[in-house]
Design an enzyme around this catalytic site. Structure first.
Site, PDB file in Angstrom:
ATOM      1  CB  THR A  16      -0.950  -0.067   1.215  1.00 37.56           C
ATOM      2  OG1 THR A  16      -1.561  -1.356   1.210  1.00 37.56           O
ATOM      3  CG2 THR A  16      -2.053   0.983   1.132  1.00 37.56           C
ATOM      4  CG  HIS A  17       4.324   1.014   0.307  1.00 36.63           C
ATOM      5  ND1 HIS A  17       5.240   0.018   0.457  1.00 36.63           N
ATOM      6  CD2 HIS A  17       3.691   1.130   1.492  1.00 36.63           C
ATOM      7  CE1 HIS A  17       5.165  -0.469   1.687  1.00 36.63           C
ATOM      8  NE2 HIS A  17       4.237   0.188   2.335  1.00 36.63           N
TER       9      HIS A  17
END
Lengths: 591, 234
Positions: free
Chosen positions: A517-518
């Site tokens: 989740t970057h």
């Protein structure tokens, strides 16, 4: 029928890390602030409590704390010529929902970006020449150097109680810390986490190969810590349930533990949950936003909240979407290279690595945290010479004990059947004896990777879904091939009984399996409005009283997890607002 | 071969007798027929959403993936079918957090599933399609096949070599495999993993998972304790 509310000084769109930090800094400066949060409220003592928080099915498999894709998701295609289709279930990345945002369920890995990451394009062209950066690699420098941001990295460290060991204290290199990191004004607020056997075996092998192992900096306090707000974090319990769930020990930093209690007690702050902002109200000729429009998701009623200052503090996709829904700035067009909103979407090359098995070692894989790892940064960023390699960027390489929760973790050697008694025996035999080196790679901007609005699919408010056009490119594949070889070299040096097959991302980007989740980019910072959406203070070039927070402002993505600079930039922008903007409202940088 | 058809008979007998208000004899009968008894006294199965056919199918699938052996009882005796029933009858089965806006053109695999169907509907359709295929190839429903045949059918689905009337067999297989594995490994509070059997098999201690005072002490030595689950702390 829209109900118009009384004007407030400032409104936050989203109450995760950046909205909470900004709300706190602005109320301290005397402003009346409203925090609008799409999701519900949460209290760690209630929502993250034992025993229910230790439920792998509920949190990891059914994604209890993750954004509801039935209401809001995005569509996806690999290239501009293709037809995008909705990501119907959250997979590749997992944005949060509710007060605290994704920081409620993050793992806590807490980085500062390398000094060279802050001046990436300049650094690479200085070192390798003007032609080193391919034409379609649309990377850019950050708008502030590492040294300029350092005091704000430091403030965020002290909010979170980050555990770790300095490798560069005021310019002095310290063995055992990360010798590649930028100079720090102070050591980590709490010492490194305890170490796993697997991490130490990795560190020993890597050290013998001449690399520079160090403990992962992580926002899991290694001992009780009273933060810069006077709030107390507990000590990490090494439960192995961090990721996708909350922390019952209050050891994992997050807005709910580190900032929000102060806001709740502050009469200058008002929290409104289940308040889903549909767009900003934009006065284009006046170059300002006058407020926001939101829907109370309990009643369906719409409200206009006028505000003197608007802070976009949603996740990357929320920020980019709201710019596009509100008609602020020019949408990016990859065919001409014109426009900026949605440009330079980047991701990461994640969840790659190599498993291995040691017949005679017991690892207790369930004791740990995603941050309990040893790493090397010898192949990260531009810490190694890229001459002749044919790619730019790198990986962080780590080994540790993250989780042993059995739905997701029951490793078996290659060639084991997938079910039946033989499979069961293999899971039993190897559960205690497996470990993993993982590598996560940087992802530099490409002109064809971007965000815009989908022409077909709608969200629950009737707005177009955001459309993601994204694929890995040659640079990514080459980077991965080179770095997986280095991981394999360390793995072999550890002398395992069985070496697994290397896991690398070779084909087209797949939005189904979890990677990281970057996500970054889409409202990038920069030196001028032709190339960026916000200036160096994260102020919109197109609306002076609009500030955009978070990783959507990164021009490209490193191999590091983005939360460190996300928090630092929030403090950086808050200082610009309170010390400069409020005294003399207007553009802080001349276009 | 006789015991291979027990899952369906067990279900049908249990349902019929329970309907007549004679649950206790049904339980006794079931126990007598069960090759590897579950650790606790077996109860007649009661499902919130599964039909008799579906329950028989999932029983056969769970018992093929997780056979009884020296490590654990078989899948159905671990409550995996109850787990599947609760999952499909609950919010997830009904499509919670699943985007269902149309249109629904076929995409590339990397774009993810593009089905209209909720998990509940997908499994209903998948069970029908697999049974139709095994009827064609073996003249029997899947749950009536012997263990080796069931294994062969599952491998064919996994390899995409079964004809499911246009549906992708691999997608159905992976969903089936995943939900059975979840039932095997999830906390028993969800209905499967009875007796924490899979956790004991692996050596996963479960709860409370507070290891700050254990991590150094047990370094390099397997920390093995009887596993505890959410229910044990409730």
């Amino acid at each position: 029928m829209v109900t118009k509310l009384k004007e407030v000084d400032a409104v936050m769109v989203g109450m995760g890390w950046t909205g909470s930090i900004m709300a706190r800094e602005l109320t301290k400066a005397g402003l009346n602030v409203v925090g609008l949060e799409r999701g519900g409220d949460m209290k760690p003592s209630e929502n993250f409590a034992l025993p229910g928080i230790r439920d792998e099915l509920r949190f990891s498999a059914r994604l209890d704390m993750i954004q509801d894709a039935s209401r809001e998701t995005l569509t996806f295609r690999h290239r501009p010529s293709e037809h995008a289709l909705p990501m119907r279930r959250m997979g590749s990345f997992l944005p949060g929902d509710g007060v605290g945002g994704a920081a409620n369920h993050w793992g806590g890995q807490h980085w500062r970006y390398l000094p060279s990451d802050h001046i990436l394009k300049t650094h690479l062209t200085n070192r390798y020449g003007a032609k080193a950066v391919p034409d379609d690699m649309t990377i850019a420098d950050w708008s502030m150097t590492y040294d300029e941001l350092e005091p704000f990295y430091d403030r965020f460290d002290k909010l979170c109680g980050v555990s770790g060991k300095a490798g560069n204290l005021r310019g002095q290199k310290i063995e055992g810390g990360n010798v590649f990191e930028g100079a720090r004004a102070s050591d980590y607020p709490t010492p490194p986490l305890k170490r796993s056997l697997s991490g130490d075996m990795f560190a020993k092998a890597a050290g013998e190969l001449g690399y520079h192992p160090f403990p992962q900096p992580v926002s899991n306090a290694s001992r009780p810590y009273t933060n810069s707000e006077g709030l107390t974090l507990g000590a990490c319990q090494y439960c192995g349930f961090c990721e996708r769930a909350g922390c019952e020990a209050n050891a994992k930093a997050g807005p709910l533990v580190c900032v929000v209690p102060k806001l709740r007690a502050d009469p200058k702050f008002e929290l409104r949950t289940r308040a889903w902002v549909s767009r900003l109200i934009y006065d284009k000729p006046g170059k300002k936003v006058t407020g926001v429009l939101y829907t109370d998701t309990r009643t369906g009623e719409e409200y206009e909240q006028p505000a003197g200052l608007v802070v976009l503090s949603a996740y990357v996709f929320g920020n980019v979407g709201l710019m596009l829904y509100s008609g602020i700035g020019e949408p990016y067009d990859p065919s001409t290279g014109r426009g900026t909103v949605g440009k330079n979407y980047c991701y990461q090359l994640s969840r790659m690595g190599i498993n291995f098995f040691f017949e005679d070692k017991d690892f207790n894989p369930f004791m740990g945290s995603p941050g309990m790892a040893m790493l090397i940064d010898d192949f990260n960023g531009d810490n190694f010479d890229h001459s002749g390699l044919g790619f730019l960027g790198g990986v962080k390489m780590s080994c540790g004990s993250g989780t042993g929760s059995p739905i997701g973790y029951h490793p078996v050697p290659p060639g084991t059947p997938r079910w039946g008694s033989e499979w069961k025996r293999a899971t039993k035999k190897w559960y205690q004896h497996a470990a993993n080196i993982s590598i996560g790679g940087s992802n530099y901007a490409n002109r064809n990777n971007f965000l815009d609005l989908d022409p077909t699919y709608k969200d629950a408010l009737g707005r177009p879904l955001l459309r993601l056009t994204y694929n890995f490119v040659e640079n990514d594949y080459k980077l991965v091939e080179y770095c997986i070889g280095k991981a394999e070299q360390v793995a072999r040096a550890m002398k395992p009984t069985i070496l697994g097959n290397p896991r690398v991302r070779r084909g087209d980007y797949d939005i189904v399996p979890y990677q990281s989740t970057h996500n970054t980019g889409g409202t990038i910072m920069g030196a001028n409005p032709k190339e960026s959406v916000v200036n160096r203070y994260l102020q919109s070039w197109d609306a002076d009283n609009l500030f955009v927070m978070g990783a959507s402002t990164f021009p490209q993505q490193t191999a590091y997890n983005p939360t460190g600079p996300v928090g630092a930039l929030a403090y950086w922008a808050a200082e610009a607002i309170t010390k400069q903007y409020l005294k003399s409202p207007g553009a802080l940088v001349k276009a | 071969m006789a015991d291979e058809t027990i899952p369906r008979r067990r279900f049908l007998t249990g349902a019929a007798v329970a309907g007549a208000g004679l649950a206790a004899p049904a339980a006794a009968q079931t126990a007598a027929q069960t090759a590897t008894p579950a650790p606790s006294a077996p109860e007649p199965p009661a499902y919130t959403t599964l039909s008799a056919n579906e329950a028989a199918f999932f029983t056969a699938a769970a018992d093929t993936f997780i056979p009884a052996d020296e490590l654990t009882p078989r899948g159905s005796d671990l409550g995996i079918v109850v787990f599947i029933d609760r999952q499909l009858g609950g919010a997830w089965g009904g499509g919670a957090k699943y985007y269902r806006g149309g249109p629904f053109p076929k995409g590339k695999p990397e774009q993810g599933p593009q089905s209209h169907l909720t998990p509940r509907e997908m499994f209903a359709a998948g069970v029908d399609a697999v049974n139709a295929w095994t009827q064609k190839t073996y003249q029997k429903d899947f749950d009536r096949l012997d263990a080796a045949q069931r294994d062969t059918v599952l491998k064919a689905l996994e390899a995409g070599k079964a004809d499911l009337a246009g549906a992708d067999p691999r997608t159905f297989f992976e969903s089936l495999y995943q939900i059975v594995m979840e039932g095997f490994f999830a906390d028993p509070i969800h209905g499967g993993n009875k007796g924490k059997a899979s956790w004991a098999m692996l050596g996963f201690p479960g709860l409370p998972a507070l290891y700050a005072d254990k991590i150094d002490k047990w370094r390099g030595k397997a920390y093995v304790v009887p596993p505890l689950s959410i229910q044990d702390f409730s």
